[in-house]
Motif scaffolding. Sequence first.
Motif, mmCIF file in Angstrom:
data_model
loop_
_atom_site.group_PDB
_atom_site.id
_atom_site.type_symbol
_atom_site.label_atom_id
_atom_site.label_comp_id
_atom_site.label_asym_id
_atom_site.label_seq_id
_atom_site.Cartn_x
_atom_site.Cartn_y
_atom_site.Cartn_z
ATOM 1 N N TYR B 263 -29.967 -5.188 -4.109
ATOM 2 C CA TYR B 263 -29.787 -3.817 -4.553
ATOM 3 C C TYR B 263 -28.323 -3.412 -4.575
ATOM 4 O O TYR B 263 -27.606 -3.574 -3.596
ATOM 5 C CB TYR B 263 -30.569 -2.858 -3.647
ATOM 6 C CG TYR B 263 -32.031 -2.907 -3.938
ATOM 7 C CD1 TYR B 263 -32.571 -2.105 -4.941
ATOM 8 C CD2 TYR B 263 -32.857 -3.786 -3.272
ATOM 9 C CE1 TYR B 263 -33.918 -2.172 -5.242
ATOM 10 C CE2 TYR B 263 -34.206 -3.864 -3.566
ATOM 11 C CZ TYR B 263 -34.729 -3.052 -4.554
ATOM 12 O OH TYR B 263 -36.055 -3.125 -4.855
ATOM 13 N N GLY B 265 -26.112 -0.203 -4.730
ATOM 14 C CA GLY B 265 -26.390 1.184 -4.393
ATOM 15 C C GLY B 265 -26.102 2.144 -5.535
ATOM 16 O O GLY B 265 -25.172 1.944 -6.303
ATOM 17 N N SER B 266 -26.917 3.206 -5.626
ATOM 18 C CA SER B 266 -26.605 4.265 -6.573
ATOM 19 C C SER B 266 -25.577 5.202 -5.946
ATOM 20 O O SER B 266 -25.703 5.596 -4.798
ATOM 21 C CB SER B 266 -27.852 5.061 -6.914
ATOM 22 O OG SER B 266 -27.477 6.224 -7.634
ATOM 23 N N LYS B 267 -24.578 5.541 -6.721
ATOM 24 C CA LYS B 267 -23.534 6.435 -6.211
ATOM 25 C C LYS B 267 -23.530 7.770 -6.941
ATOM 26 O O LYS B 267 -22.569 8.530 -6.866
ATOM 27 C CB LYS B 267 -22.168 5.764 -6.343
ATOM 28 C CG LYS B 267 -22.081 4.478 -5.529
ATOM 29 C CD LYS B 267 -20.655 4.100 -5.224
ATOM 30 C CE LYS B 267 -20.628 3.031 -4.147
ATOM 31 N NZ LYS B 267 -19.301 2.836 -3.579
ATOM 32 N N LEU B 269 -26.249 9.971 -6.863
ATOM 33 C CA LEU B 269 -27.448 10.703 -6.450
ATOM 34 C C LEU B 269 -27.212 12.204 -6.336
ATOM 35 O O LEU B 269 -28.166 12.974 -6.345
ATOM 36 C CB LEU B 269 -27.965 10.158 -5.120
ATOM 37 C CG LEU B 269 -28.481 8.719 -5.162
ATOM 38 C CD1 LEU B 269 -28.950 8.296 -3.779
ATOM 39 C CD2 LEU B 269 -29.629 8.586 -6.157
ATOM 40 N N HIS B 270 -25.959 12.633 -6.235
ATOM 41 C CA HIS B 270 -25.708 14.075 -6.115
ATOM 42 C C HIS B 270 -26.174 14.829 -7.361
ATOM 43 O O HIS B 270 -26.451 16.018 -7.291
ATOM 44 C CB HIS B 270 -24.226 14.346 -5.862
ATOM 45 C CG HIS B 270 -23.312 13.698 -6.846
ATOM 46 N ND1 HIS B 270 -23.178 12.335 -6.937
ATOM 47 C CD2 HIS B 270 -22.497 14.216 -7.779
ATOM 48 C CE1 HIS B 270 -22.292 12.045 -7.894
ATOM 49 N NE2 HIS B 270 -21.880 13.172 -8.414
ATOM 50 N N TYR B 271 -26.295 14.138 -8.498
ATOM 51 C CA TYR B 271 -26.828 14.831 -9.681
ATOM 52 C C TYR B 271 -28.263 15.274 -9.461
ATOM 53 O O TYR B 271 -28.741 16.173 -10.157
ATOM 54 C CB TYR B 271 -26.753 13.927 -10.915
ATOM 55 C CG TYR B 271 -25.353 13.766 -11.442
ATOM 56 C CD1 TYR B 271 -24.678 14.847 -11.995
ATOM 57 C CD2 TYR B 271 -24.711 12.541 -11.408
ATOM 58 C CE1 TYR B 271 -23.390 14.707 -12.487
ATOM 59 C CE2 TYR B 271 -23.428 12.384 -11.893
ATOM 60 C CZ TYR B 271 -22.766 13.474 -12.429
ATOM 61 O OH TYR B 271 -21.504 13.332 -12.911
ATOM 62 N N ILE B 272 -28.964 14.626 -8.533
ATOM 63 C CA ILE B 272 -30.346 15.044 -8.271
ATOM 64 C C ILE B 272 -30.384 16.507 -7.864
ATOM 65 O O ILE B 272 -31.245 17.255 -8.313
ATOM 66 C CB ILE B 272 -30.993 14.133 -7.204
ATOM 67 C CG1 ILE B 272 -31.206 12.731 -7.779
ATOM 68 C CG2 ILE B 272 -32.322 14.718 -6.724
ATOM 69 C CD1 ILE B 272 -31.739 11.721 -6.774
ATOM 70 N N PHE B 273 -29.437 16.951 -7.051
ATOM 71 C CA PHE B 273 -29.487 18.386 -6.727
ATOM 72 C C PHE B 273 -28.688 19.236 -7.690
ATOM 73 O O PHE B 273 -29.132 20.306 -8.061
ATOM 74 C CB PHE B 273 -29.186 18.679 -5.253
ATOM 75 C CG PHE B 273 -27.919 18.147 -4.684
ATOM 76 C CD1 PHE B 273 -27.897 16.958 -3.998
ATOM 77 C CD2 PHE B 273 -26.735 18.861 -4.801
ATOM 78 C CE1 PHE B 273 -26.727 16.458 -3.444
ATOM 79 C CE2 PHE B 273 -25.560 18.390 -4.247
ATOM 80 C CZ PHE B 273 -25.554 17.178 -3.571
ATOM 81 N N THR B 274 -27.535 18.736 -8.165
ATOM 82 C CA THR B 274 -26.770 19.614 -9.061
ATOM 83 C C THR B 274 -27.540 19.902 -10.356
ATOM 84 O O THR B 274 -27.363 20.951 -10.959
ATOM 85 C CB THR B 274 -25.382 19.036 -9.400
ATOM 86 O OG1 THR B 274 -25.527 17.798 -10.082
ATOM 87 C CG2 THR B 274 -24.550 18.832 -8.153
#
Lengths: 344, 344
Positions: B263, B265-267, B269-274
């Motif tokens: 794997y 890593g995804s970097k 992931l903050h777009y999930i909340f923004t």
Amino acid sequence: MAPTRNARVLFAAIPEGFPIPGKTTVYDSSQKIVLGTVPLNGGFLIKTLVLSIDPYMRARMRMSTEKDSYSAPFVLGAPLKSHGVGLVLRSENPDVTPGKYVYGVSIPHQEYSVLPNMEELIFLEKDPNLPWTVYVGAAGMPGKTAYMAWKEYSQAKKDETAFITTGAGAVGSMVIQLAKRDGLKVIACAGSEEKVKFIQELGADVAFNYKTTDMRTVLAREGPINIFWDNVGGDALDAALEHAAVYARFLECGMISAYNTGYRGSKKLHYIFTKSITVNGFVVFRMKPKYDTEFYETIPRLLASGELKYREEVSRGLETVGHTILRIMEGKNTGKAVVAVAEE
Amino acid sequence: MAPTRNARVLFAAIPEGFPIPGKTTVYDSSQKIVLGTVPLNGGFLIKTLVLSIDPYMRARMRMSTEKDSYSAPFVLGAPLKSHGVGLVLRSENPDVTPGKYVYGVSIPHQEYSVLPNMEELIFLEKDPNLPWTVYVGAAGMPGKTAYMAWKEYSQAKKDETAFITTGAGAVGSMVIQLAKRDGLKVIACAGSEEKVKFIQELGADVAFNYKTTDMRTVLAREGPINIFWDNVGGDALDAALEHAAVYARFLECGMISAYNTGYRGSKKLHYIFTKSITVNGFVVFRMKPKYDTEFYETIPRLLASGELKYREEVSRGLETVGHTILRIMEGKNTGKAVVAVAEE
């Protein structure tokens, strides 16, 4: 009429890591304003009473050309802005009469400001048993974030297990209490023994200091978790993915682990499909239209009566803004950080 | 009665990277079976007709002590198992009469098998215009994955934009067609010009080869995307997060980019909340109770009539299993990989 000091806090430079008082943010007391005659141009003049200091402000401290976020960047050389409460002193707008209180997301970090209209502002009625500072905390944006997302996304069921990070924070402390009111088992963590004690007072069943206790050991013993409230991201997110139950709900509120030091990638995302996890990201302004009315009908009353607890760390005067911002970025605050700018 | 060859494919070693035929998987034709007298112990004897080869099988090629997945590890030295169709030859179970066809997730890679009961098996009725191979593909597990998750999680609205990875694959090709039937604009990608051509034939509005065309350039031009169907993970997931619309739905079906090489890593992931994104992971066996009946009432008919297209790559004989597994891991197959083990 004599001019009055109109001190302010300027966004002076884009930080590379943590925002440094005197460098990133600069207190400036050189400006004056004549309160009785400053032109309003159809708007109104407010006296700033309280200003909220929140982690998301770090995301606004960026280049004006970077569009990467949900909030606009701060303007270099202009005052910071944040949630705050102001008292209307003068007005040319018939709907905004002097003596009213306004609350909004973009109150300038300045003792007095002329605002053009009510865009992004609402009027507040004060509960006599709650100070104004609470209206930017448990009865303001952080409280709304907790209340609205919990209602919208948790799908909480009695006897389920929730894991809440930054449990002593403004949002986390409210989530703990909402989860307990819904009959869940609550695991929560924070970064000091003192914060852990506060989490216990809030009713968490399991409280631990993530700096001295291995998160995975706790989750293996107390989990699996049905609801994960994520304020942190990074390794805490991976640990939660490892110890999630099938059909777990992950509420992605923020990733403070990354705001100042960059994103560490998650390497455990495959659990999202192997465990049929639902991940919901949210920001409070998108949930307000649905929940604002019921929030103000419910939460201030429960806070005033003591049925819901809150904790704040109030510093006095605009000159404390820079240090307060740094303090919350370093996780040193022991309650919702608020700057009390002036008395009424 | 003379003994009959009962060839099989054994799981011979845990692979470190790609599964190697002759090493990871070994074809063994040394076993014999007497079909008329082999003890059934209350169960039934099947002749294996077709076996499905799917990416998730890689996750089962692990140490028996690793619990990391939603499917049990393969047993070292025993036959592989996968989705497949078998013809019942003999039975001691009154509900399982000879001549019936069974379909299930754990058909041994063996020409003949005695199965103890119908656990994890269902009976199939064959549409006269569809070969059995399709019942492990577009009318089987991959088709169900696409159909059920699209129904349950896409919240698809006409004129929205969907982005589908591995669009020429067994799952992706069905998702493209379901999205077009719901009136969406479809962007889809694959790893060869030949696959891109197939994606276009399926009706995708935008089709591209991710090996020769920059994904972010396409998404910037054709997005933002409201629905992301993720079969890949890794950098494709990050690109989709960057180009997602507010309130986008991410359907996490798999992460083939990581199965053999680890794997990344995804970097982002903050777009999930923004962006207030909802991410749903799923596996087909948890959705079947709700959707199996309507799936079989709907999809085989549309496949037989040609209203839904499918493409398969059928190899003949158990001795082709090992190479077929490697081939799909390397993305070289040009249709749903199926091994036709025997005629009826």
